[in-house]
Design a protein around this motif. Structure first.
Motif, PDB file in Angstrom:
ATOM      1  N   VAL A 137       0.840  -1.197   0.000  1.00  0.00           N
ATOM      2  CA  VAL A 137       0.000   0.000   0.000  1.00  0.00           C
ATOM      3  C   VAL A 137       0.878   1.251   0.000  1.00  0.00           C
ATOM      4  N   LYS A 138       1.904   1.255   0.824  1.00  0.00           N
ATOM      5  CA  LYS A 138       2.795   2.412   0.890  1.00  0.00           C
ATOM      6  C   LYS A 138       3.531   2.635  -0.427  1.00  0.00           C
ATOM      7  N   LYS A 139       3.868   1.561  -1.123  1.00  0.00           N
ATOM      8  CA  LYS A 139       4.545   1.685  -2.416  1.00  0.00           C
ATOM      9  C   LYS A 139       3.591   2.276  -3.456  1.00  0.00           C
ATOM     10  N   ILE A 140       2.332   1.876  -3.417  1.00  0.00           N
ATOM     11  CA  ILE A 140       1.341   2.450  -4.336  1.00  0.00           C
ATOM     12  C   ILE A 140       1.224   3.956  -4.095  1.00  0.00           C
ATOM     13  N   ILE A 141       1.179   4.358  -2.842  1.00  0.00           N
ATOM     14  CA  ILE A 141       1.111   5.786  -2.508  1.00  0.00           C
ATOM     15  C   ILE A 141       2.345   6.513  -3.050  1.00  0.00           C
ATOM     16  N   GLU A 142       3.501   5.911  -2.859  1.00  0.00           N
ATOM     17  CA  GLU A 142       4.749   6.524  -3.309  1.00  0.00           C
ATOM     18  C   GLU A 142       4.803   6.669  -4.828  1.00  0.00           C
ATOM     19  N   LEU A 143       4.387   5.630  -5.541  1.00  0.00           N
ATOM     20  CA  LEU A 143       4.567   5.600  -6.987  1.00  0.00           C
ATOM     21  C   LEU A 143       3.497   6.375  -7.757  1.00  0.00           C
ATOM     22  N   GLU A 146       0.940  11.067  -7.656  1.00  0.00           N
ATOM     23  CA  GLU A 146       0.957  12.173  -8.620  1.00  0.00           C
ATOM     24  C   GLU A 146       0.519  11.727 -10.009  1.00  0.00           C
ATOM     25  N   ASN A 147       1.046  10.641 -10.473  1.00  0.00           N
ATOM     26  CA  ASN A 147       0.781  10.166 -11.840  1.00  0.00           C
ATOM     27  C   ASN A 147       0.738   8.638 -11.842  1.00  0.00           C
ATOM     28  N   PRO A 148      -0.389   8.022 -12.190  1.00  0.00           N
ATOM     29  CA  PRO A 148      -1.616   8.587 -12.781  1.00  0.00           C
ATOM     30  C   PRO A 148      -2.608   9.153 -11.784  1.00  0.00           C
ATOM     31  N   GLY A 149      -2.250   9.157 -10.509  1.00  0.00           N
ATOM     32  CA  GLY A 149      -3.165   9.657  -9.489  1.00  0.00           C
ATOM     33  C   GLY A 149      -3.949   8.538  -8.829  1.00  0.00           C
ATOM     34  N   ILE A 150      -4.380   8.793  -7.605  1.00  0.00           N
ATOM     35  CA  ILE A 150      -5.169   7.826  -6.830  1.00  0.00           C
ATOM     36  C   ILE A 150      -6.534   8.444  -6.574  1.00  0.00           C
ATOM     37  N   ARG A 151      -7.571   7.837  -7.118  1.00  0.00           N
ATOM     38  CA  ARG A 151      -8.914   8.417  -7.057  1.00  0.00           C
ATOM     39  C   ARG A 151      -9.927   7.380  -6.574  1.00  0.00           C
ATOM     40  N   ASP A 152     -11.067   7.889  -6.208  1.00  0.00           N
ATOM     41  CA  ASP A 152     -12.152   7.028  -5.757  1.00  0.00           C
ATOM     42  C   ASP A 152     -12.531   6.049  -6.866  1.00  0.00           C
ATOM     43  N   GLY A 153     -12.644   4.780  -6.519  1.00  0.00           N
ATOM     44  CA  GLY A 153     -13.011   3.764  -7.499  1.00  0.00           C
ATOM     45  C   GLY A 153     -11.850   3.056  -8.147  1.00  0.00           C
ATOM     46  N   ASP A 154     -10.599   3.491  -7.862  1.00  0.00           N
ATOM     47  CA  ASP A 154      -9.412   2.856  -8.444  1.00  0.00           C
ATOM     48  C   ASP A 154      -9.039   1.595  -7.666  1.00  0.00           C
ATOM     49  N   GLN A 155      -8.369   0.672  -8.367  1.00  0.00           N
ATOM     50  CA  GLN A 155      -7.746  -0.481  -7.723  1.00  0.00           C
ATOM     51  C   GLN A 155      -6.432  -0.771  -8.440  1.00  0.00           C
TER      52      GLN A 155
END
Length: 266
Positions: A137-143, A146-155
């Motif tokens: 989870v922390k790696k997803i936040i890091e990577l 910004e791009n492509p961004g983390i938004r509601d409904g993403d997996q």
């Protein structure tokens, strides 16, 4: 340990909270002379101790301001409700998955994480998933913040053992939970799948021969499955339908857990 409690002239100092930059120039041996760091700052034990205490006091003030009284009964009710939701997610995986090691053996996970990716609660059929998934989870936040961004409904799909998990067969699906536009938490599911598209087990001599290995890939966007990225993962395997069902079980479990979680919040 050189950064534990030291005694100098009868006074005990706690250096456990020193930053790495402070530790780099610190010499634990007593000396009357001042020590200087790379930028000329005073790095003598007393100076480091004073700076560490100031930082601890500031952190304590912030923590005190943010601390809220929680009713113990409501806390237990929420905790058990959250556990029941996690169990529902884990059972969803086992009901949908095509893998015997998951459906019958129970090698899967469903868990909740705070907005920074720290584990809050895990319902796991295999305990090694619990802590490792937090790293994913922390790696997803890091990577991808910004791009492509983390938004509601993403997996996001992840199976890089250098980030989390034991090998590329451990596949994770990670979903952010938003409430009124604010990131409230993360839910993540993990599963052991039968094939990754690499050489047969035991024949690989390096990780590049083990098949698909991804530190993160958005496979669901705005609540809709992205066929391009999803097919890019499953079509590299010997039985795409089998692997697709495994991944869909995790996506379904994340949707169940996120929906139930928001019911608690509301």
């Amino acid at each position: 340990h050189p950064f534990g409690k030291l005694s100098e002239n009868g006074v005990r100092h706690d250096f456990s909270s020193l930053r790495e930059s402070d530790r780099a120039g610190f010499n634990p041996l007593p000396s009357a002379a001042l020590r200087t760091g790379p930028e000329g700052e005073d790095t003598s034990p007393l100076s480091l101790w004073e700076r560490a205490k100031v930082r601890e006091q500031e952190a304590g003030k912030v923590l005190k301001e943010e601390t809220r009284q929680v009713d113990p009964i409501k806390y237990e009710m929420f905790l058990h409700r959250l556990w029941a939701i996690g169990e529902e997610g884990r059972m969803t995986i086992q009901r949908v998955s095509a893998s015997p090691i998951v459906a019958q053996g129970g090698e899967c996970i469903s868990g909740f994480y705070d907005p920074q990716g720290t584990l809050v609660l895990s319902c796991s059929g295999h305990l090694r998933f619990a802590g490792a998934t937090s790293l994913a989870v922390k790696k997803i936040i890091e990577l991808f913040s910004e791009n492509p961004g983390i938004r509601d409904g993403d997996q996001f799909f992840q199976n890089d053992p250098y980030v989390a998990g034991a090998h590329v067969y451990d596949r994770l699906l990670i979903k952010p939970i938003f409430y009124r536009g604010r990131l409230m938490a993360w839910v993540a599911t993990g599963i052991h799948t039968a094939d990754t598209g690499g050489v047969l087990r035991g024949a690989a001599t390096q990780i590049h021969e083990e098949g698909v290995r991804l530190a993160g890939l958005k496979v669901v966007e705005d609540g809709r499955l992205r066929e391009d990225t999803f097919r890019a993962v499953v079509d590299q395997c010997r039985d795409p339908g089998y692997v697709a069902l495994d991944l869909n079980s995790c996506i379904a479990a994340n949707n169940v857990c996120a929906r139930r979680y928001l019911q608690i919040v509301e």
